[in-house]
Write a protein that holds these residues in place. Structure first.
Motif, PDB file in Angstrom:
ATOM      1  N   ARG A   1      44.982  51.270  40.384  1.00  0.00           N
ATOM      2  CA  ARG A   1      46.453  50.689  40.053  1.00  0.00           C
ATOM      3  C   ARG A   1      46.598  49.217  40.567  1.00  0.00           C
ATOM      4  O   ARG A   1      47.055  48.172  39.950  1.00  0.00           O
ATOM      5  N   PHE A   2      46.002  48.937  41.822  1.00  0.00           N
ATOM      6  CA  PHE A   2      46.159  47.712  42.411  1.00  0.00           C
ATOM      7  C   PHE A   2      45.113  46.764  41.668  1.00  0.00           C
ATOM      8  O   PHE A   2      45.443  45.647  41.587  1.00  0.00           O
ATOM      9  N   ASP A   3      43.842  47.172  41.284  1.00  0.00           N
ATOM     10  CA  ASP A   3      43.136  46.489  40.555  1.00  0.00           C
ATOM     11  C   ASP A   3      43.641  46.019  39.370  1.00  0.00           C
ATOM     12  O   ASP A   3      43.607  44.712  38.550  1.00  0.00           O
ATOM     13  N   PHE A   4      44.508  46.904  38.595  1.00  0.00           N
ATOM     14  CA  PHE A   4      45.297  46.329  37.068  1.00  0.00           C
ATOM     15  C   PHE A   4      46.280  45.269  37.508  1.00  0.00           C
ATOM     16  O   PHE A   4      46.264  44.442  36.627  1.00  0.00           O
ATOM     17  N   ASP A   5      46.761  45.594  38.619  1.00  0.00           N
ATOM     18  CA  ASP A   5      47.836  44.493  38.763  1.00  0.00           C
ATOM     19  C   ASP A   5      47.286  42.948  39.100  1.00  0.00           C
ATOM     20  O   ASP A   5      47.741  41.853  38.761  1.00  0.00           O
ATOM     21  N   MET A   6      46.074  43.099  39.758  1.00  0.00           N
ATOM     22  CA  MET A   6      45.461  41.875  39.948  1.00  0.00           C
ATOM     23  C   MET A   6      44.891  41.351  38.724  1.00  0.00           C
ATOM     24  O   MET A   6      44.904  39.978  38.550  1.00  0.00           O
ATOM     25  N   LYS A   7      44.352  42.122  37.634  1.00  0.00           N
ATOM     26  CA  LYS A   7      43.955  41.528  36.624  1.00  0.00           C
ATOM     27  C   LYS A   7      45.169  41.001  35.603  1.00  0.00           C
ATOM     28  O   LYS A   7      44.908  40.109  35.143  1.00  0.00           O
ATOM     29  N   LEU A   8      46.205  41.594  35.746  1.00  0.00           N
ATOM     30  CA  LEU A   8      47.244  41.307  35.011  1.00  0.00           C
ATOM     31  C   LEU A   8      47.868  39.960  35.522  1.00  0.00           C
ATOM     32  O   LEU A   8      48.327  38.914  34.723  1.00  0.00           O
ATOM     33  N   GLU A   9      47.759  39.783  37.032  1.00  0.00           N
ATOM     34  CA  GLU A   9      48.358  38.505  37.520  1.00  0.00           C
ATOM     35  C   GLU A   9      47.340  37.465  37.175  1.00  0.00           C
ATOM     36  O   GLU A   9      47.612  36.183  36.679  1.00  0.00           O
ATOM     37  N   GLU A  10      45.889  37.585  36.856  1.00  0.00           N
ATOM     38  CA  GLU A  10      45.010  36.769  36.526  1.00  0.00           C
ATOM     39  C   GLU A  10      45.163  36.153  35.156  1.00  0.00           C
ATOM     40  O   GLU A  10      45.098  35.034  34.838  1.00  0.00           O
ATOM     41  N   GLN A  11      45.560  37.110  34.261  1.00  0.00           N
ATOM     42  CA  GLN A  11      45.953  36.905  32.943  1.00  0.00           C
ATOM     43  C   GLN A  11      47.028  35.886  32.771  1.00  0.00           C
ATOM     44  O   GLN A  11      47.121  34.951  32.136  1.00  0.00           O
ATOM     45  N   GLU A  12      48.080  36.205  33.599  1.00  0.00           N
ATOM     46  CA  GLU A  12      49.291  35.367  33.736  1.00  0.00           C
ATOM     47  C   GLU A  12      49.026  33.820  34.060  1.00  0.00           C
ATOM     48  O   GLU A  12      49.504  32.967  33.733  1.00  0.00           O
ATOM     49  N   SER A  13      48.222  33.869  35.249  1.00  0.00           N
ATOM     50  CA  SER A  13      47.963  32.677  35.802  1.00  0.00           C
ATOM     51  C   SER A  13      47.123  31.791  34.961  1.00  0.00           C
ATOM     52  O   SER A  13      47.081  30.549  34.674  1.00  0.00           O
TER      53      SER A  13
END
Length: 357
Positions: free
Chosen positions: A142-154
């Motif tokens: 779940r943490f890895d998904f949140d990080m990937k989502l943040e990278e997408q937004e960035s």
């Protein structure tokens, strides 16, 4: 008859002789020499230093573009009063092709990574609900998904910034140039359609507008090295502005540069002085001006034109008039001078007439 002719000839000869003698006497006679004179009068002698310079705002802010592109629209013109945050111009961003392609590629890669992380998280969630994996292992995905989502937004924000000059999600639009201060717009050096460059560590950037507080003006000028040692901060100034005739403005000396600059063979020092506000006159930035710095003054003293002074090994003296074309040497003691008239401390009385060489 002959006797009469002889008498007439004698009379004519005597007349010619008398006329010749009169002519010779008049030609040799020198006219009396005339001398220019000056009177000793009471007045004021002011010793001053003169500074040349101009009138400028104390605070002037230059607004520059934060993005490169083309001026799409100007919202102000010189002379307008603006508030802090007022929109000055809008820039149409022309992105760099290499940077734009790179940003798009990063965004697409971030989207794929986020999508794969979401699929893996959904699988792990199902296993966790069936109690086939631990909570710690599930939280890791779940943490890895949140990080990937943040990278997408960035990466999306970075793409919007390069492509559009702004970030719609955060509300910050860097292609909108806004004022950072309250004041009057002094200059807008760009026009609609002009190309502008961004300001960064390697580039000064294009100036969009200059804004200043026109209620706080100062005089900035230079004085010669021969006079800078005689002035000090806090001295009063009388400032004359070329565009405003027959009027002087009061000022107070605020700053004297510790370092001189050699200009055309002379060493000049910068000075700055505050101008006392005058609501009756409109002072514009850039007016040329001269400032008189009062070093010393004498009021209601005997004064004389300096041309009347004569110098000898014994001291200073004048030729005082005693009568018609009659002058006598008179020793005098002098005081303060303004370069034209000089203070007479003693030696001659008020009203005395002296010869000017």
């Amino acid at each position: 008859m002959r006797k009469l002719v002889k008498i007439l000839l004698v009379i004519v000869l005597l007349g010619l002789l008398a006329g010749s003698l009169y002519f010779l006497v008049q030609r040799n006679q020198q006219p009396p020499e005339q001398f220019e004179t000056e009177s000793v009068i009471r007045g004021t002698v002011i010793n001053k230093a003169v500074a040349t310079g101009s009138i400028v705002p104390r605070k002037e802010v230059v607004i520059k573009s934060r993005v490169s592109g083309v001026v799409e629209k100007l919202h102000v013109q010189a002379g307008e009063i603006v508030e802090s945050g007022a929109l000055l111009a809008k820039i149409k961003v022309v992105p760099d092709a290499v940077a734009l392609n790179s940003a798009r590629a990063q965004y697409e890669m971030a989207k794929i990574s986020a999508s794969n992380a979401e699929l893996e998280l959904n699988r792990r969630r199902k296993l966790y609900r069936e109690k086939l994996i631990s909570k710690d292992e599930y939280e890791k995905y779940r943490f890895d998904f949140d990080m990937k989502l943040e990278e997408q937004e960035s990466s999306l924000s970075n793409l919007e910034l390069i492509r559009d000059g702004g970030n719609g999600a955060s509300g910050s639009v860097s292609n909108e140039i806004r004022s950072t201060v309250i004041g009057m717009v002094l200059d807008v050096p760009v026009k609609q359609g002009d190309t502008v460059t961004e300001t960064n560590n390697f580039n000064e950037g294009t100036t969009i507008a200059s804004i200043a507080d026109m209620t706080d003006m100062i005089f900035t000028g230079t004085v010669d090295e021969s006079e800078v040692g005689r002035i000090e901060e806090g001295m009063a100034l009388k400032i004359s502005i070329g565009a405003i005739e027959d009027k002087f403005f009061e000022g107070v000396l605020e700053f004297i540069s510790p370092k001189g600059v050699k200009t055309d063979g002379a060493v000049l020092f910068e000075i700055r002085a505050a101008i006392v506000a005058d609501s009756d006159s409109t002072i514009r930035a850039g007016y040329s001006a001269n400032a008189d710095i009062v070093l010393d003054r004498r009021d209601n003293v005997l004064t004389l034109d300096e041309r009347a002074l004569r110098f000898s090994d014994d001291g200073v003296f004048v030729l005082e008039q005693l009568g018609e074309q009659e002058f006598a040497r008179q020793e005098v003691t002098t005081g303060l001078s303004d370069g034209i008239r000089i203070e007479i401390i003693e030696g001659v009385a008020e009203g005395a007439t002296v010869r000017v060489p």
